[in-house]
Design a protein around this motif. Structure first.
Motif, PDB file in Angstrom:
ATOM      1  N   LEU A  35     -22.402 -22.860  18.431  1.00  0.00           N
ATOM      2  CA  LEU A  35     -23.757 -22.330  18.310  1.00  0.00           C
ATOM      3  C   LEU A  35     -23.753 -20.804  18.344  1.00  0.00           C
ATOM      4  N   ALA A  36     -22.912 -20.216  19.186  1.00  0.00           N
ATOM      5  CA  ALA A  36     -22.861 -18.759  19.293  1.00  0.00           C
ATOM      6  C   ALA A  36     -22.442 -18.121  17.978  1.00  0.00           C
ATOM      7  N   GLY A  37     -21.417 -18.676  17.333  1.00  0.00           N
ATOM      8  CA  GLY A  37     -20.977 -18.143  16.043  1.00  0.00           C
ATOM      9  C   GLY A  37     -22.036 -18.292  14.972  1.00  0.00           C
ATOM     10  N   ALA A  38     -22.687 -19.460  14.932  1.00  0.00           N
ATOM     11  CA  ALA A  38     -23.735 -19.688  13.941  1.00  0.00           C
ATOM     12  C   ALA A  38     -24.938 -18.786  14.191  1.00  0.00           C
ATOM     13  N   ALA A  39     -25.226 -18.528  15.452  1.00  0.00           N
ATOM     14  CA  ALA A  39     -26.356 -17.667  15.793  1.00  0.00           C
ATOM     15  C   ALA A  39     -26.143 -16.258  15.254  1.00  0.00           C
ATOM     16  N   ARG A  40     -24.981 -15.703  15.517  1.00  0.00           N
ATOM     17  CA  ARG A  40     -24.705 -14.334  15.067  1.00  0.00           C
ATOM     18  C   ARG A  40     -24.740 -14.237  13.540  1.00  0.00           C
ATOM     19  N   ALA A  41     -24.167 -15.222  12.869  1.00  0.00           N
ATOM     20  CA  ALA A  41     -24.160 -15.213  11.403  1.00  0.00           C
ATOM     21  C   ALA A  41     -25.576 -15.319  10.845  1.00  0.00           C
ATOM     22  N   ASN A  42     -26.396 -16.135  11.469  1.00  0.00           N
ATOM     23  CA  ASN A  42     -27.770 -16.298  10.985  1.00  0.00           C
ATOM     24  C   ASN A  42     -28.560 -15.003  11.136  1.00  0.00           C
ATOM     25  N   ALA A  43     -28.480 -14.370  12.295  1.00  0.00           N
ATOM     26  CA  ALA A  43     -29.250 -13.150  12.538  1.00  0.00           C
ATOM     27  C   ALA A  43     -28.857 -12.032  11.591  1.00  0.00           C
ATOM     28  N   ALA A  44     -27.599 -12.009  11.160  1.00  0.00           N
ATOM     29  CA  ALA A  44     -27.140 -10.944  10.269  1.00  0.00           C
ATOM     30  C   ALA A  44     -27.878 -10.947   8.937  1.00  0.00           C
ATOM     31  N   GLY A  45     -28.471 -12.071   8.567  1.00  0.00           N
ATOM     32  CA  GLY A  45     -29.199 -12.147   7.308  1.00  0.00           C
ATOM     33  C   GLY A  45     -30.599 -11.582   7.351  1.00  0.00           C
ATOM     34  N   TYR A  46     -31.075 -11.227   8.526  1.00  0.00           N
ATOM     35  CA  TYR A  46     -32.441 -10.709   8.685  1.00  0.00           C
ATOM     36  C   TYR A  46     -32.376  -9.218   8.987  1.00  0.00           C
ATOM     37  N   THR A  47     -32.679  -8.391   7.985  1.00  0.00           N
ATOM     38  CA  THR A  47     -32.638  -6.942   8.171  1.00  0.00           C
ATOM     39  C   THR A  47     -34.012  -6.352   7.860  1.00  0.00           C
TER      40      THR A  47
END
Length: 374
Positions: A342-354
């Motif tokens: 979940l931690a890895g997926a969380a960081r990857a997901n947030a990176a798409g929102y700028t």
């Protein structure tokens, strides 16, 4: 639709929210959007506010600011009831009402609708507040050329409220976070006496945030796990703050840490040091804290069938926010067996929102409004 020729559009944005006692999520949106617009071609933003605001309230120092002759209460009432006056300053190409404070349409009008929570749960608002929001909604239906919403969930609410779908644009927010290293997280833990891993929640304590159910869920696991609970944010309104204080008193001493309102830098440390972030809000227009936690690589437990589920990607565990047993189980899962994935997926997901991406989409909305000729 005939779009205007290329060239910078002068856009008057209502930034008055930043001088409210608690600017909240709408204030974050205003501040981050205006800052990001300075890096996007095609727009020349100016800010408009009520009389009496001092300084720039976190806005860029070089942003032109124009003040109304009216203080906030009178300005909001005049805009709401009389549709006067127009925005102060030179006449713009586009007016952008960033909240429900919607000025007279003296130029093509863009309005951001963050949510229609006052229709979903009017009991969470004062009668006067509901009347104000309903008048603003009628103005949006009748005058807005483009309606910006942060999520498909809010878009669906807008169309159900009578706003034509072709006027609605879904433009998600961005997320900004501070890179917090181990030294800062250790210092944060030391300052607050945090010796165990913890579940984190933040926000204003008000009814729809559903903090009471989180406390009920934590009470179910406090004797079974090594997790503490940390909550941060100011008191909101209604009975929620008193209810939360009563429930806190029933939990074991030393296992719950109520920090109150904290500055942005310390909020970043609280996210970064957390084991799990829990945000069981009953409804949000967007749910920015979900992305803020994810940007720090923190797994999130949040509410299914909401905007938070929409934006959370694979880095969330979704539950019925009214079910304390299900919420407790989800906290255990996010803390344990699924934490690293979940931690890895969380960081990857947030990176798409700028915010740059969000600002560029707003400029497209401004051009569409300028060319709509409604």
């Amino acid at each position: 639709m005939n779009l205007p020729p290329p060239g910078p559009l002068t856009v008057s944005l209502v930034v008055e929210q930043l001088w409210q006692p608690v600017p909240g999520g709408s204030g974050t949106y205003v501040r981050e959007l205006v800052a990001a617009l300075s890096s996007v071609d095609g727009v020349a933003p100016v800010g408009v506010r009520a009389r009496g605001g001092h300084g720039h309230a976190g806005l860029p120092d070089d942003l032109p600011l124009f003040s109304s002759a009216l203080p906030r209460p009178l300005l909001y009432e005049a805009w709401s009831r009389a549709r006067l006056p127009r925005v102060p300053g030179p006449r713009p190409d586009v007016v952008h009402a960033t909240t429900w404070a919607v000025p007279r349409r003296s130029a093509p009008l863009v309005v951001t609708v963050h949510d229609l929570a006052f229709r979903r749960a009017p009991e969470h608002f004062t009668p006067r507040g509901v009347r104000f929001f309903e008048r603003a909604l009628r103005v949006v239906r009748g005058e807005a050329d483009v309606v910006v919403v942060p999520s498909h969930a809010t878009a669906a609410d807008c169309t159900a409220a009578g706003i034509e779908p072709d006027r609605v644009r879904v433009i998600p927010h961005g997320v900004r976070h501070d890179d917090v290293g181990p030294d800062r997280t250790r210092a944060f833990r030391s300052r607050h006496g945090l010796t165990r891993p913890y579940v984190f929640w933040c926000g204003a304590v008000e009814p729809r945030k559903n903090v009471a159910t989180l406390l009920d869920a934590f009470a179910r696991i406090v004797g079974q796990t090594d997790l503490d609970l940390v909550i941060a944010g100011p008191d909101g309104w209604g009975d929620a703050p008193r209810d939360v204080r009563n429930r806190l008193a029933e939990l074991p001493a030393g296992r719950v840490h109520a920090l109150g309102a904290v500055p942005w830098s310390e909020l970043q440390e609280a996210y970064a040091a957390a084991r799990v972030f829990c945000f069981p809000s009953l409804w949000e227009g967007f749910g920015m804290p979900v992305l803020e936690a994810q940007a720090h690589g923190v797994p999130v437990v949040t509410s299914r069938d909401t905007s938070m589920a929409e934006i959370g990607g694979e880095g969330v565990v979704l539950v019925d926010p009214t079910d304390a047993d299900a919420l407790a189980e989800a906290l255990v899962v996010a803390h344990g067996e699924r934490h690293d994935a979940l931690a890895g997926a969380a960081r990857a997901n947030a990176a798409g929102y700028t915010w740059h991406r969000s600002a560029a989409a707003h400029v497209d909305a401004y051009r569409a409004a300028a060319g709509a000729a409604r």
